[in-house]
Design a protein around this motif. Sequence first.
Motif, PDB file in Angstrom:
ATOM      1  N   MET A   1       0.847  -1.194   0.000  1.00  0.00           N
ATOM      2  CA  MET A   1       0.000   0.000   0.000  1.00  0.00           C
ATOM      3  C   MET A   1       0.884   1.247   0.000  1.00  0.00           C
ATOM      4  N   ASN A   2       0.621   2.139  -0.932  1.00  0.00           N
ATOM      5  CA  ASN A   2       1.318   3.422  -0.962  1.00  0.00           C
ATOM      6  C   ASN A   2       0.432   4.440  -0.261  1.00  0.00           C
ATOM      7  N   ILE A   3       0.763   4.757   0.975  1.00  0.00           N
ATOM      8  CA  ILE A   3      -0.093   5.616   1.784  1.00  0.00           C
ATOM      9  C   ILE A   3      -0.133   7.026   1.232  1.00  0.00           C
ATOM     10  N   SER A   4       0.978   7.498   0.712  1.00  0.00           N
ATOM     11  CA  SER A   4       1.013   8.844   0.133  1.00  0.00           C
ATOM     12  C   SER A   4       0.037   8.964  -1.029  1.00  0.00           C
ATOM     13  N   ASP A   5       0.034   7.984  -1.920  1.00  0.00           N
ATOM     14  CA  ASP A   5      -0.901   8.001  -3.050  1.00  0.00           C
ATOM     15  C   ASP A   5      -2.342   7.881  -2.568  1.00  0.00           C
ATOM     16  N   GLY A 119      11.624   6.732  18.568  1.00  0.00           N
ATOM     17  CA  GLY A 119      11.687   7.894  19.440  1.00  0.00           C
ATOM     18  C   GLY A 119      10.667   8.942  19.038  1.00  0.00           C
ATOM     19  N   GLU A 120      11.079  10.210  19.079  1.00  0.00           N
ATOM     20  CA  GLU A 120      10.208  11.287  18.649  1.00  0.00           C
ATOM     21  C   GLU A 120       9.811  11.071  17.184  1.00  0.00           C
ATOM     22  N   TYR A 121       8.613  11.473  16.846  1.00  0.00           N
ATOM     23  CA  TYR A 121       8.144  11.220  15.481  1.00  0.00           C
ATOM     24  C   TYR A 121       7.445  12.451  14.906  1.00  0.00           C
ATOM     25  N   SER A 122       7.323  12.451  13.585  1.00  0.00           N
ATOM     26  CA  SER A 122       6.642  13.532  12.863  1.00  0.00           C
ATOM     27  C   SER A 122       5.950  12.934  11.646  1.00  0.00           C
ATOM     28  N   GLU A 123       5.233  13.796  10.902  1.00  0.00           N
ATOM     29  CA  GLU A 123       4.537  13.387   9.674  1.00  0.00           C
ATOM     30  C   GLU A 123       3.645  12.163   9.911  1.00  0.00           C
ATOM     31  N   TYR A 124       3.008  12.172  11.076  1.00  0.00           N
ATOM     32  CA  TYR A 124       2.195  11.008  11.444  1.00  0.00           C
ATOM     33  C   TYR A 124       0.860  11.006  10.696  1.00  0.00           C
ATOM     34  N   VAL A 125       0.436   9.830  10.275  1.00  0.00           N
ATOM     35  CA  VAL A 125      -0.892   9.640   9.691  1.00  0.00           C
ATOM     36  C   VAL A 125      -1.314   8.198   9.955  1.00  0.00           C
ATOM     37  N   SER A 147       6.188   2.340   8.309  1.00  0.00           N
ATOM     38  CA  SER A 147       4.807   2.097   7.897  1.00  0.00           C
ATOM     39  C   SER A 147       4.334   0.776   8.485  1.00  0.00           C
ATOM     40  N   ARG A 148       3.044   0.697   8.733  1.00  0.00           N
ATOM     41  CA  ARG A 148       2.462  -0.587   9.133  1.00  0.00           C
ATOM     42  C   ARG A 148       1.074  -0.722   8.519  1.00  0.00           C
ATOM     43  N   GLU A 149       0.695  -1.951   8.273  1.00  0.00           N
ATOM     44  CA  GLU A 149      -0.616  -2.290   7.726  1.00  0.00           C
ATOM     45  C   GLU A 149      -1.211  -3.411   8.566  1.00  0.00           C
ATOM     46  N   VAL A 150      -2.506  -3.339   8.799  1.00  0.00           N
ATOM     47  CA  VAL A 150      -3.221  -4.381   9.533  1.00  0.00           C
ATOM     48  C   VAL A 150      -4.462  -4.748   8.737  1.00  0.00           C
TER      49      VAL A 150
END
Length: 764
Positions: A1-5, A119-125, A147-150
């Motif tokens: 899966m391309n999450i950005s697309d 650790g610290e994170y950004s650009e979360y979706v 990235s993760r997929e369920v």
Amino acid sequence: MNISDLLKNNSGADLLWYEKPAEDWNAALPVGNGKLGGMVFGAPASELIQLNEDSLWSGDFRKRDNPNAFPNLEKVRKLISEGHAPEAEKLIEEAFYGRNEQMRHYMPLGDLHINMSAGEYSEYVRGLCLETGVAFAEFVSEGIRFSREVFVSCPDDVMVIRYSADKPRSISLKADFGGRDDNYDRNDGYDDNTVIFTVSDGVPYACAAAVYSADGRAYADYNILTAEECSEVYIILACESAFRSGNYLDTAINRVHTAARRIKSLYKRSTEDFSRLYNRCRITLCDNSEGEYSAPTDKRLDNIRNGGKDNKLAELYYNFSKYLMIAGSREGSLPLNLQGIWNKDMWPAWGGKFTVNINTEMNYWAAEAQGLGDCCKPLFDHIERMREHGRVTAREMYHCKGAVCHHNTDIWGDCAPQDKWMPATIWCMGLAWLCLHIYEHYRFTMDKDFLAEKYDTLCEAAEFFTEYLIDDGSGHLVTSPSVSPENTYVTKSGEKGSICQGPSMDSQILYTLFTDIIEAADIIGADNRGFVDRLKDIRERLPKPRIGKYGQIMEWAEDYDEVEPGHRHISQLFALYPGEMITPEATPELAQAAQATIERRLSHGGGHTGWSRAWIINMWARLHDGEKVGENITALLSHSTAISMLDMHPPFQIDGNFGGGAGIAEAVMQSHSGEIKLIPAIPSEWSSGSVSSMRARGGFEVSFEWQDGKVTEGSIVSNAGGTCRIRGKYFISENGQPVNMTYEDGLTIFPTDMGKAYKIELLV
């Protein structure tokens, strides 16, 4: 899966997404395959997936029928007919309630915790792709995009969690089971990469999970799955219970290992299966959101609550109802209970049971029109479980033939009275109402073999009432004792009561059931003509809907006031929806009274639960009031919808999601009363849109477009042949040639051949 697309191509109608992890269960996202389900929270470093399996209930069948009911039945009936409701209710408490108050309740599987080094994170979706059934999360930590997929595969009957990163060998994690209040038996390793979790409390079960990676290290260390310095990690999980297998532990382990052998194809197999069902039917609405449709889902809901517009959010709600049906009810699973397969509590609200005085039925209202009739099979299978116990309940409690169920049932098909609550407990219509779904399935599919197979089930549900009904003294045949579900009346003298004889809903359900059987007998050539003729005679003696002192449809045989005028149940309008005894065309006075009934409820605070508001949407649609449909969809989204889009009673109760989806479908197309109506109740905001392959009664698939509130063109595929009737004046052609159409009473009527497609064009 391309999450950005996925985000870039977001149409606003097939994607739930958010910019922060779920803070609680109501914000988590549901995945499932009918049997196995999970709520995915999406935290970057500490993922929680709360797990369910549909057959995990609190124990075996309990025989709870009260043999004291029949010896006291005539006493109770006499007290009711003489107006002594308090005395009748006291006797019912002593002699009619179940010998054990509770049937079995639904329970969770447990929790899967996955802790990843981040650790610290950004650009979360995070989000949920409705078309594929895949939940996802993505974020950047220390310069690495994780990235993760369920997803839960129906073809392979496993849950799959896939971790990936854009830098090789950067994933390290640990996963373990918890939950179930520590009442598990085993929580340990099975082999080098597999752990097991077993429970014998309630329905015994086993859950197995294994970790795999092509590089780095992936292994089981006692009860913990570990991955170290991997580029990609798979966790595969399966569950089996003693409800389906005598060797449930080995079954769960083998299922995981079998899936692992095709690990690279699991995603494709699952998503293709899910998409095949999801794309069977589609409603598309014009966008009026001024760009809000592309915002995160929680912000879109806030926009609606603040008075904003977003047709695409209504479209998303409809699609989410399709999603939940596919994820929650598949062949071989149990039907959807009050929470579907998503429940976090050992003692869920109302036991997470199948409440059959509207809620279970509402779960399946939309499925046939959405082309998901095969997802109704778990309901039909469960009705057969109920028949066995329903016969015993009918015989031991009432000395009646046939089968009966009160207002709840459980995994085993328990049909005895549930709870000790007078407004609900002694109500004998549960099986009768559920059986109406059998005939509805036939009406949508025209499958005579199915109807013939289920005909005896319909007859057995009706046979109970041929002996249970009594003459009310005026020649009518009525149920007694009964209630109008969960409501309480007040008499002229000021006495309050719930128990009664002949509440309106009972007669309406029976009228519909008897009519279904009478029609079915002719269709399949049934040989029980004497029984069918008897149903015809009884049907004529059932009370018909009547108008009361407020101009409303009367709820009880007497024109009582309600203790709670804004009550969530509007049972007397079963005749309007899902029944069809009341229509604006055939019964305009009753339709006007139905409108007065809804308005009275709403003016006193009705519609305050999600499922009740959803029912009201369907009622307004049947009354062809598009503006009221729109107002109540807005109210459903504003007041009864969590940020996950799950319905809130509150608490969470899934029936509102399905009822809301049904209401949206009913607004754009209806097919009851022997005719198809196109856009009969669309709000003015839905000025343009389209429908693709919505199913209609009669075995038709209907597609059409509308502009400025008028149908422009469309097509009807006839899957069964027969005559098609469409309200309105249309020109009909097949393969470029006009067909032999007639116009009568505002209808376009034309014959069809099986398998052919017919073009429809509006004639002005």
